[in-house]
Write a protein that holds these residues in place. Sequence first.
Motif, PDB file in Angstrom:
ATOM      1  N   SER A 197      -9.239  -4.271  -6.678  1.00 41.28           N
ATOM      2  CA  SER A 197      -9.206  -3.000  -6.128  1.00 41.28           C
ATOM      3  C   SER A 197     -10.654  -2.503  -5.524  1.00 41.28           C
TER       4      SER A 197
ATOM      5  N   ASN B  96     -11.167   5.761  -6.929  1.00 39.81           N
ATOM      6  CA  ASN B  96     -11.494   5.744  -5.608  1.00 39.81           C
ATOM      7  C   ASN B  96     -11.833   7.134  -4.893  1.00 39.81           C
TER       8      ASN B  96
ATOM      9  N   ARG C  43      -4.223   4.165   0.032  1.00 38.28           N
ATOM     10  CA  ARG C  43      -5.570   3.850   0.658  1.00 38.28           C
ATOM     11  C   ARG C  43      -6.292   5.430   0.948  1.00 38.28           C
TER      12      ARG C  43
ATOM     13  N   TYR D  17      -6.769   2.925  -7.085  1.00 39.37           N
ATOM     14  CA  TYR D  17      -6.909   3.664  -5.795  1.00 39.37           C
ATOM     15  C   TYR D  17      -6.504   5.053  -5.986  1.00 39.37           C
TER      16      TYR D  17
ATOM     17  N   TYR E 294       0.611  -1.189  -0.103  1.00 37.70           N
ATOM     18  CA  TYR E 294       0.140  -0.022  -0.016  1.00 37.70           C
ATOM     19  C   TYR E 294       0.837   1.223  -0.099  1.00 37.70           C
TER      20      TYR E 294
ATOM     21  N   GLY F 226      -7.250   9.299  -3.857  1.00 35.22           N
ATOM     22  CA  GLY F 226      -8.238   8.913  -4.558  1.00 35.22           C
ATOM     23  C   GLY F 226      -8.881  10.175  -5.178  1.00 35.22           C
TER      24      GLY F 226
END
Length: 575
Positions: free
Chosen positions: A471, A400, A324, A396, A263, A327
């Motif tokens: 994903s 997102n 994470r 990601y 990540y 986005g």
Amino acid sequence: MCLYMFFFLFFFSVMNFIFMIYFIMNNLVIFFEWELISFNSVSIVMSILLDWMSLLFMMFVMMISSVVIYYSKSYMSSELNLFRFIILVMLFVFSMILLIISPNIISILLGWDGLGLVSYCLVIYYQNVKSYNAGMLTALSNRIGDVLILMVISWMLNYGSWNYIFYLDFMKNDLIMTFISVMIIIAAMTKSAQIPFSSWLPAAMAAPTPVSALVHSSTLVTAGVYLLIRFNLLIMKTFFIKVLLLMGMLTMFMAGISANYEYDLKKIIALSTLSQLGLMMSILSMGFPDLAFFHLLTHAMFKALLFMCAGVIIHMMNNIQDIRYMGGVSLYLPMTCLCLNISNMALCGIPFLAGFYSKDLILEMVSFSNLNMMVFLFYYISTGLTMYYTIRLLMYMMVNDLNLLSIYNLYDEDYIMLKSMFILLFMSLVSGSFLSWMIFYYPYMIYLPFNLKMMVIYVSFMGGLLGYLVSNMNIYSINKFILTYNLSNFLCLMWFMPSLSTYGLNYYFLSFGQNLLKIVDMGWSEMYTGQGIVYILKNYSSFYNIFHINNLKIYLFSFVIWMMIIMYMLFLKIY
């Protein structure tokens, strides 16, 4: 200072390009020998080899380093001691240039060692515990290669000259040459981070992003590949070349899998570098050094661009590297995301970008070669994994939702960074085609069935689809349906290589050394009198204490042993 260095390097890059075209058109090779000392018929000479390959590689190194230094003007603007940083980067570049133009193993060692030492200074630049650990791992892993190069120098003394170009095509069954070639291969594996020396490459991400862009594109990690390209005729005659093929393929496969579990943005890009290095090493060990060199150059361009885009995004995200949290970045940083997407597509081998020309040619030559099924599967699965982690990264970051806890002012107006990225963007678009027209004198004719020709597209499409689907999944369904926790832990930790390279190599050896130091340094009197005798008596008394517990098992066991001893003595007396 940054501007002066930028123009200096860029000017020499253009000059190298002009010379390279002249050399390649006239098929020229220039070999300089500069005699430093001549004493009793022993002459110490400095040699320089200039041919189209060294000039072309120097042009790429200088272009990328000039752009990186220009980029640092903005990226490192908050740094108080920017002058020191620029000097370190220039030392790094000059070490690489010395390695590129050297036909002499001693001057190669100077460049090789220079890269290792300066990379240590750059990795520990931010001076925290993580940087120090990463720098030590990087330096010690590279020291293995340095020691092997020193051993090669001492072995080559038997032949009367250190210029490796004299020995490349003779002595087919010579044992000493076999030793030399094996040591060269292992040294190149340490510098290019092949299994089992892979753990230092993601750890070196502790360095500032401009350094990562330079190190992971055209300088430090490519030094091993370049050395093997130069020594190619020698190493192809050794048995160890098959081991290199296996290690290259495993590195490619391992890095592709680990990138899908990672990540940290910079570590994903570092693992993709590791995957491409495995590709170069394995194709080189199959006897295609020109293809390895071609991929090395095209890869340098889009990988440097990828790191620069990552640096801009990390800056704008207030130094957060976890994808994470990112986005919808494309809404706020459109130009940066344009560069990021194009460099990512070039990495995947999307047609007519830089990566396509080299990657497609390599995969078709693998399909064309007389190799077993395992090699074929490793290559194509690794290609699919490249597409997989690239699409996952783009999902990601671009598609997102933004998951930052507070709103930051995301803007795309740092024109110094953008200008430097656009130079590399242009090169990522055109370098593949212009190199393929320039390096290869005649077009490769690869005649394959339709399905094998289309195999790259099939595998890329499958990898992209999987990346998109994974994903979009939530974390519970991934753990429940795809892999158990232990297996995913094994896969995402690079097959436990970082732990093996750190705890596995220091804990037991250091404790052993500590005990040895007590005996040697303090002497026997310290060990076996005073406090030492107390420790010995304590250990013996705790051991004998077991027999005083009145445990029936102990008595029974000792009785059985005594009976066996008595029976054995009787047996000996009888016979």
